[in-house]
Design a protein around this motif. Sequence first.
Motif, PDB file in Angstrom:
ATOM      1  N   LEU A 261      -3.900   4.745  11.643  1.00  0.00           N
ATOM      2  CA  LEU A 261      -2.588   5.051  12.208  1.00  0.00           C
ATOM      3  C   LEU A 261      -1.524   4.692  11.177  1.00  0.00           C
ATOM      4  CD1 LEU A 261      -3.143   3.429  15.718  1.00  0.00           C
ATOM      5  CD2 LEU A 261      -3.334   5.857  15.115  1.00  0.00           C
ATOM      6  N   THR A 262      -0.694   5.638  10.822  1.00  0.00           N
ATOM      7  CA  THR A 262       0.422   5.369   9.913  1.00  0.00           C
ATOM      8  C   THR A 262       1.602   4.922  10.762  1.00  0.00           C
ATOM      9  OG1 THR A 262      -0.370   7.042   8.375  1.00  0.00           O
ATOM     10  CG2 THR A 262       1.922   6.341   8.146  1.00  0.00           C
ATOM     11  N   VAL A 263       2.146   3.756  10.421  1.00  0.00           N
ATOM     12  CA  VAL A 263       3.254   3.196  11.197  1.00  0.00           C
ATOM     13  C   VAL A 263       4.513   3.123  10.352  1.00  0.00           C
ATOM     14  CG1 VAL A 263       1.730   1.923  12.742  1.00  0.00           C
ATOM     15  CG2 VAL A 263       2.567   0.810  10.670  1.00  0.00           C
ATOM     16  N   ALA A 264       5.646   3.345  10.988  1.00  0.00           N
ATOM     17  CA  ALA A 264       6.932   3.294  10.286  1.00  0.00           C
ATOM     18  C   ALA A 264       7.366   1.852  10.068  1.00  0.00           C
ATOM     19  CB  ALA A 264       8.000   4.058  11.078  1.00  0.00           C
ATOM     20  N   ASN A 265       7.206   1.021  11.092  1.00  0.00           N
ATOM     21  CA  ASN A 265       7.643  -0.372  11.009  1.00  0.00           C
ATOM     22  C   ASN A 265       6.412  -1.267  10.893  1.00  0.00           C
ATOM     23  OD1 ASN A 265       8.769  -2.897  11.241  1.00  0.00           O
ATOM     24  ND2 ASN A 265      10.157  -2.326  12.890  1.00  0.00           N
ATOM     25  N   PHE A 266       5.844  -1.311   9.699  1.00  0.00           N
ATOM     26  CA  PHE A 266       4.617  -2.076   9.459  1.00  0.00           C
ATOM     27  C   PHE A 266       4.809  -3.543   9.813  1.00  0.00           C
ATOM     28  CE2 PHE A 266       1.486  -4.270   6.785  1.00  0.00           C
ATOM     29  CZ  PHE A 266       0.332  -3.543   7.067  1.00  0.00           C
ATOM     30  N   ASP A 267       5.977  -4.099   9.479  1.00  0.00           N
ATOM     31  CA  ASP A 267       6.212  -5.523   9.722  1.00  0.00           C
ATOM     32  C   ASP A 267       6.211  -5.866  11.207  1.00  0.00           C
ATOM     33  OD1 ASP A 267       6.329  -5.973   6.990  1.00  0.00           O
ATOM     34  OD2 ASP A 267       8.501  -5.738   6.918  1.00  0.00           O
ATOM     35  N   ALA A 268       6.622  -4.947  12.064  1.00  0.00           N
ATOM     36  CA  ALA A 268       6.577  -5.170  13.510  1.00  0.00           C
ATOM     37  C   ALA A 268       5.193  -4.856  14.072  1.00  0.00           C
ATOM     38  CB  ALA A 268       7.629  -4.325  14.214  1.00  0.00           C
TER      39      ALA A 268
ATOM     40  N   ARG B 242      -6.802  -6.694   4.784  1.00  0.00           N
ATOM     41  CA  ARG B 242      -5.429  -7.005   5.185  1.00  0.00           C
ATOM     42  C   ARG B 242      -4.632  -7.229   3.913  1.00  0.00           C
ATOM     43  NH1 ARG B 242      -1.356 -10.395   5.822  1.00  0.00           N
ATOM     44  NH2 ARG B 242      -0.231 -10.518   7.793  1.00  0.00           N
ATOM     45  N   ASN B 243      -3.677  -6.332   3.691  1.00  0.00           N
ATOM     46  CA  ASN B 243      -2.784  -6.491   2.547  1.00  0.00           C
ATOM     47  C   ASN B 243      -1.408  -5.963   2.949  1.00  0.00           C
ATOM     48  OD1 ASN B 243      -2.774  -3.598   2.043  1.00  0.00           O
ATOM     49  ND2 ASN B 243      -4.781  -3.850   1.073  1.00  0.00           N
ATOM     50  N   LYS B 244      -0.503  -5.832   1.999  1.00  0.00           N
ATOM     51  CA  LYS B 244       0.867  -5.440   2.354  1.00  0.00           C
ATOM     52  C   LYS B 244       1.002  -3.979   2.781  1.00  0.00           C
ATOM     53  CE  LYS B 244       2.430  -4.654  -2.381  1.00  0.00           C
ATOM     54  NZ  LYS B 244       3.447  -4.993  -3.372  1.00  0.00           N
ATOM     55  N   PHE B 245      -0.082  -3.221   2.691  1.00  0.00           N
ATOM     56  CA  PHE B 245      -0.053  -1.809   3.073  1.00  0.00           C
ATOM     57  C   PHE B 245      -0.993  -1.461   4.229  1.00  0.00           C
ATOM     58  CE2 PHE B 245       0.875  -1.897  -1.505  1.00  0.00           C
ATOM     59  CZ  PHE B 245       2.152  -1.376  -1.484  1.00  0.00           C
ATOM     60  N   THR B 246      -1.982  -2.313   4.500  1.00  0.00           N
ATOM     61  CA  THR B 246      -3.061  -1.928   5.406  1.00  0.00           C
ATOM     62  C   THR B 246      -3.593  -3.112   6.206  1.00  0.00           C
ATOM     63  OG1 THR B 246      -3.790  -0.263   3.792  1.00  0.00           O
ATOM     64  CG2 THR B 246      -5.369  -0.855   5.487  1.00  0.00           C
ATOM     65  N   LEU B 247      -3.936  -2.843   7.458  1.00  0.00           N
ATOM     66  CA  LEU B 247      -4.797  -3.712   8.256  1.00  0.00           C
ATOM     67  C   LEU B 247      -5.927  -2.816   8.724  1.00  0.00           C
ATOM     68  CD1 LEU B 247      -5.475  -6.347   9.803  1.00  0.00           C
ATOM     69  CD2 LEU B 247      -4.202  -5.367  11.738  1.00  0.00           C
ATOM     70  N   TYR B 248      -7.166  -3.239   8.486  1.00  0.00           N
ATOM     71  CA  TYR B 248      -8.341  -2.437   8.820  1.00  0.00           C
ATOM     72  C   TYR B 248      -9.342  -3.349   9.512  1.00  0.00           C
ATOM     73  CZ  TYR B 248     -12.107   1.008   7.995  1.00  0.00           C
ATOM     74  OH  TYR B 248     -13.121   1.925   8.126  1.00  0.00           O
ATOM     75  N   CYS B 249      -9.685  -3.016  10.763  1.00  0.00           N
ATOM     76  CA  CYS B 249     -10.583  -3.844  11.563  1.00  0.00           C
ATOM     77  C   CYS B 249     -11.798  -3.032  11.992  1.00  0.00           C
ATOM     78  CB  CYS B 249      -9.854  -4.369  12.789  1.00  0.00           C
ATOM     79  SG  CYS B 249      -8.459  -5.442  12.404  1.00  0.00           S
TER      80      CYS B 249
END
Length: 138
Positions: free
Chosen positions: A11-18, A37-44
């Motif tokens: 899922l591409t999100v606009a507000n990654f920080d939220a 988990r990095n500044k661009f991606t969370l993958y579970c």
Amino acid sequence: MEINGIAHVMLTVANFDACLPFYERLLPFLGMKPVIRNKFTLYCVGGRTAVGIVRGDEDYAKERFVQRRVGLHHLCFRARTREDIDAAYQSLLEFGAKIVHPPEEGSWAPGYYSVLFEDPDGIRLEINFVPGKGLLAE
């Protein structure tokens, strides 16, 4: 050929920080383990699939999810019991999810029971339970 499930959904999100803290709570609650988990991606990964969120391009930072636009309509996770839906609902309230509808029965399949909610970007998510083989029952 018969597929063996869904390998992953990104899922591409606009507000990654939220969205990051939301998904860092939701996905492990669903039994998925973070493997990237990095500044661009969370993958579970878990439940024979994987779900990830990806930081969207800055050009789209002010956009929100529109359910009827071309692309994703919603993502639904399958629970093992009806009680899982009730427990998920309580956790979603704690996560601060926007609840579209609390646990309720639906007419899509015999015994269909679900909760519908949104992430901080407005991406529509669902957790459902369908007993037995659902629509494939003989």
